[in-house]
Write a protein that holds these residues in place. Structure first.
Motif, short mmCIF file in Angstrom:
data_model
loop_
_atom_site.label_atom_id
_atom_site.label_comp_id
_atom_site.label_asym_id
_atom_site.label_seq_id
_atom_site.Cartn_x
_atom_site.Cartn_y
_atom_site.Cartn_z
N GLY A 136 71.21 34.54 18.16
CA GLY A 136 71.23 33.29 18.91
C GLY A 136 72.02 33.35 20.20
N TRP A 137 72.42 34.56 20.59
CA TRP A 137 73.18 34.69 21.82
C TRP A 137 72.33 34.37 23.05
N MET A 138 71.06 34.64 22.97
CA MET A 138 70.18 34.44 24.12
C MET A 138 69.07 33.48 23.75
N LYS A 139 69.17 32.26 24.29
CA LYS A 139 68.21 31.22 23.95
C LYS A 139 67.47 30.67 25.16
N THR A 140 68.16 30.57 26.28
CA THR A 140 67.55 29.98 27.47
C THR A 140 66.53 30.95 28.07
N PRO A 141 65.56 30.44 28.83
CA PRO A 141 64.60 31.34 29.48
C PRO A 141 65.26 32.41 30.34
N ALA A 142 66.30 32.04 31.08
CA ALA A 142 66.99 33.01 31.93
C ALA A 142 67.61 34.13 31.10
N GLN A 143 68.21 33.77 29.97
CA GLN A 143 68.82 34.79 29.10
C GLN A 143 67.75 35.69 28.47
N LEU A 144 66.62 35.11 28.09
CA LEU A 144 65.55 35.90 27.50
C LEU A 144 64.94 36.86 28.51
N TYR A 145 64.81 36.41 29.75
CA TYR A 145 64.28 37.30 30.79
C TYR A 145 65.26 38.41 31.10
N ALA A 146 66.56 38.09 31.01
CA ALA A 146 67.58 39.12 31.21
C ALA A 146 67.48 40.17 30.10
N LEU A 147 67.26 39.72 28.86
CA LEU A 147 67.07 40.66 27.75
C LEU A 147 65.81 41.48 27.96
N PHE A 148 64.76 40.86 28.47
CA PHE A 148 63.50 41.55 28.76
C PHE A 148 63.74 42.70 29.73
N VAL A 149 64.46 42.44 30.79
CA VAL A 149 64.76 43.48 31.79
C VAL A 149 65.67 44.54 31.18
N LEU A 150 66.64 44.12 30.36
CA LEU A 150 67.57 45.07 29.75
C LEU A 150 66.85 46.06 28.85
N VAL A 151 65.93 45.57 28.03
CA VAL A 151 65.20 46.46 27.12
C VAL A 151 64.35 47.44 27.92
N ILE A 152 63.73 46.98 29.00
CA ILE A 152 62.95 47.89 29.86
C ILE A 152 63.86 48.97 30.44
N LEU A 153 65.01 48.56 30.95
CA LEU A 153 65.95 49.53 31.54
C LEU A 153 66.43 50.54 30.49
N LEU A 154 66.73 50.06 29.30
CA LEU A 154 67.18 50.96 28.24
C LEU A 154 66.09 51.97 27.88
N ARG A 155 64.86 51.47 27.79
CA ARG A 155 63.74 52.37 27.48
C ARG A 155 63.56 53.41 28.59
N MET A 156 63.63 52.98 29.84
CA MET A 156 63.45 53.91 30.95
C MET A 156 64.61 54.90 31.04
N MET A 157 65.81 54.43 30.74
CA MET A 157 66.96 55.33 30.74
C MET A 157 66.83 56.38 29.64
N SER A 158 66.30 55.97 28.48
CA SER A 158 66.15 56.93 27.39
C SER A 158 65.11 57.99 27.74
N VAL A 159 64.13 57.62 28.57
CA VAL A 159 63.14 58.60 29.04
C VAL A 159 63.76 59.51 30.09
N TYR A 160 64.45 58.90 31.05
CA TYR A 160 65.02 59.67 32.17
C TYR A 160 66.10 60.65 31.70
N TYR A 161 66.98 60.17 30.82
CA TYR A 161 68.08 61.01 30.35
C TYR A 161 67.73 61.79 29.08
N LYS A 162 66.45 61.62 28.61
CA LYS A 162 65.97 62.35 27.44
C LYS A 162 66.84 62.09 26.20
#
Length: 212
Positions: A164-190
């Motif tokens: 329940g930490w992220m409920k507002t649209p802005a917080q959910l979009y921030a989580l959306f971007v964070l997950v993308i960045l984490l996925r891309m970092m895991s690819v880049y840094y192997k």
């Protein structure tokens, strides 16, 4: 509104990903549509089966079905040189689809007051289910079964939303971007998950080990 937006983003990203894989494997137009639609909706269907939601709800999602069909048609008729340039964006499309659908699945489960385990399963299956079916139909090793970190980020999104930490649209979009960045970092840094092989080392490796 957030649920609908994440559904739309995930549908477009995974439809394009599925259609691209189908054309890469030189499937005909029917195969392109099948892989595009299965990638976009397969995870949601599996999720609904496991959390007890009527799977026939799929046929009530006219907006998303129409969006997937239009996206598939556009990809299919684009010039080959344009599509080939998308090869470098294949991982990004998967990351966008994974993030959007993982969040969508988690929101879907939390709205039904399901426990943490169900929210995690809903997030993970919505995020990776379609991709697994796509890869199997394309005769490829599913991305989620490789040792690189992929499904973990869907689980992470589900856990965050359940808290329940992220409920507002802005917080959910921030989580959306964070997950993308984490996925891309895991690819880049192997970044990889631990694995263990049961294969016997070949004679040369054994000889090297004996010799020190």
């Amino acid at each position: 509104m957030s649920w609908e937006m994440f559904s739309l983003i995930g549908t477009i990203a995974f439809t394009i990903s599925g259609a691209y894989v189908a054309m890469e494997e030189e499937y005909d137009i029917l195969g392109v549509f099948v892989l595009g639609l299965v990638t976009a909706f397969g995870g949601g269907v599996i999720r609904n089966l496991l959390i007890g939601v009527d799977v026939t709800m799929l046929w009530q999602q006219g907006l998303y079905l129409n969006t997937a069909v239009i996206a598939t048609v556009i990809v299919f008729i684009l010039p080959t040189r344009w599509i080939q340039k998308w090869k470098s964006f294949e991982v990004i499309l998967d990351a966008i689809g994974l993030s959007a659908f993982a969040i969508q699945g988690a929101l879907y489960a939390t709205e039904r007051n399901l426990p943490l385990s169900a929210v995690i399963v809903a997030a993970m299956l919505t995020g990776i289910g379609g991709g697994i079916i796509r890869d199997l139909l394309a005769g490829r090793k599913p991305l989620v079964l490789r040792d690189e970190i992929y499904a973990v980020w869907a689980i992470f999104a589900g856990m965050v939303i359940h808290t329940g930490w992220m409920k507002t649209p802005a917080q959910l979009y921030a989580l959306f971007v964070l997950v993308i960045l984490l996925r891309m970092m895991s690819v880049y840094y192997k970044w990889k998950l631990p694995r263990r092989s049961l294969r016997e080392p070949d004679a040369q490796e054994k000889q090297w080990e004996i010799g020190g």
